[in-house]
Design an enzyme around this catalytic site. Structure first.
Site, PDB file in Angstrom:
ATOM      1  CG  HIS A 152      -1.979   1.261   1.018  1.00  0.00           C
ATOM      2  ND1 HIS A 152      -2.272   2.349   1.374  1.00  0.00           N
ATOM      3  CD2 HIS A 152      -3.377   1.059   0.742  1.00  0.00           C
ATOM      4  CE1 HIS A 152      -3.170   3.172   1.691  1.00  0.00           C
ATOM      5  NE2 HIS A 152      -4.067   2.235   0.495  1.00  0.00           N
ATOM      6  CD  GLU A 199      -2.816   2.634  -2.743  1.00  0.00           C
ATOM      7  OE1 GLU A 199      -3.926   2.800  -2.592  1.00  0.00           O
ATOM      8  OE2 GLU A 199      -1.211   2.071  -2.110  1.00  0.00           O
TER       9      GLU A 199
HETATM   10  P1  13P Z   1      -9.210   7.567   0.293  1.00  0.00           P
HETATM   11  O1  13P Z   1     -10.050   6.654  -0.192  1.00  0.00           O
HETATM   12  O2  13P Z   1      -9.156   8.137   1.982  1.00  0.00           O
HETATM   13  O3  13P Z   1      -8.320   8.164  -0.833  1.00  0.00           O
HETATM   14  O4  13P Z   1      -7.764   5.869   0.876  1.00  0.00           O
HETATM   15  C1  13P Z   1      -7.855   5.204  -0.603  1.00  0.00           C
HETATM   16  C2  13P Z   1      -6.426   3.855   0.316  1.00  0.00           C
HETATM   17  O5  13P Z   1      -6.186   4.300   0.319  1.00  0.00           O
HETATM   18  C3  13P Z   1      -7.252   2.516  -0.013  1.00  0.00           C
HETATM   19  O6  13P Z   1      -5.804   1.631   0.503  1.00  0.00           O
END
Ligand code: 13P
Length: 257
Positions: A98, A167
């Site tokens: 992550h 992400e």
């Molecule tokens: P947010 O939805 O707060 O941007 O976080 C996303 C995330 O890190 C999913 O693992």
């Protein structure tokens, strides 16, 4: 076609009682999750709350538990660490790399690769995370950045059930989001890169590899991301802390054809 997936990642929020309450609320009939049939739901509470939340979720099929991180060694003197085999007693999924682990805890591409391997060896579905920094995005280097992360993170990982979570680092918890056409272009590129590694069958439709978007997903934008042809679901941080919002996101994703 892949089953869709919504991952609710509570990160370092909610103690055990609050985690149980949130899971119980999510399952209340008023949110109608029993009508959700084409979407897997994964909750990733803190390690401490996994067991109790799992008991709550056992009431309904299609809800899985996931860990927010995993250590790659199988056992030994690694104070504070939790192995994939230990997690497999409770979890079906685990995050590997992550962006917050990469940013605050020094996870390197090599460590992320080892975490992915540890998960697959233990029978856990890895949620392999990739995402460009704000600087790489501004410089137009998103694809090169992601290709490097994919090629290193999955180098000799055999095709297996996996979630590849895109992400963009600059979109996490900020409320800033990429346009849907940007996400579609990136996810198409991610699937092409995976097809290059694994062959088209493992990345382009029937595959067990699901490509998921994360970054400030909320009830208002979830359907737009989930409807993109190369997106199989969303992961949700901040909005997932509220059962009502998480339920709305799950329904929005499930309604997408
Ligand atoms: P947010 O939805 O707060 O941007 O976080 C996303 C995330 O890190 C999913 O693992």
């Amino acid at each position: 076609m892949n089953r869709k997936i919504v991952i609710g990642n509570w990160k370092m929020n909610k103690d055990i009682r609050q985690s149980v309450e949130c899971a119980e609320e999510l399952l209340q009939s008023k949110y109608g999750l029993d009508t959700v049939n084409s979407t897997d739901i994964v909750l990733t509470p803190s390690f401490l709350a996994l067991n109790e939340v799992k008991k709550v979720c056992a009431q309904r099929s299609g809800i899985y538990l996931g860990a927010q991180d995993v250590f790659y060694e199988p056992s030994g003197s690694y104070c504070g660490a939790i192995s994939a085999a230990m997690l497999s007693e409770v979890c079906s999924y685990a995050f590997a790399g992550h962006s917050e682990r990469r940013m605050y805890f020094g996870d390197t591409d090599e460590m992320v690769y080892r975490k992915v391997r540890a998960c697959t060896d233990a029978g856990i579905v890895p949620i392999f995370c990739i995402g460009e920094t704000g600087r790489a995005y501004s410089a137009g280097r998103t694809k090169a950045y992601l290709r490097y992360q994919i090629e290193h993170g999955l180098k000799d990982v055999r095709p297996c059930d996996m979630v590849v979570l895109y992400e963009p680092v600059w979109a996490l918890g900020t409320g800033r989001t990429p346009r849907t056409d940007e996400v579609e272009e990136v996810m198409c590129f991610v699937k092409e890169t995976l097809a290059g590694l694994y062959g088209p069958d493992r990345s382009a439709g029937q595959a067990a590899v699901r490509a998921v978007y994360a970054g400030s997903v909320c009830p208002e934008n979830a359907a737009a991301y989930a409807a993109l042809p190369h997106v199989d679901g969303v992961a949700v941080g901040t909005a997932s802390l509220c059962a009502q919002k998480l339920a709305a996101i799950i329904h929005a994703v499930d309604r997408v054809d």
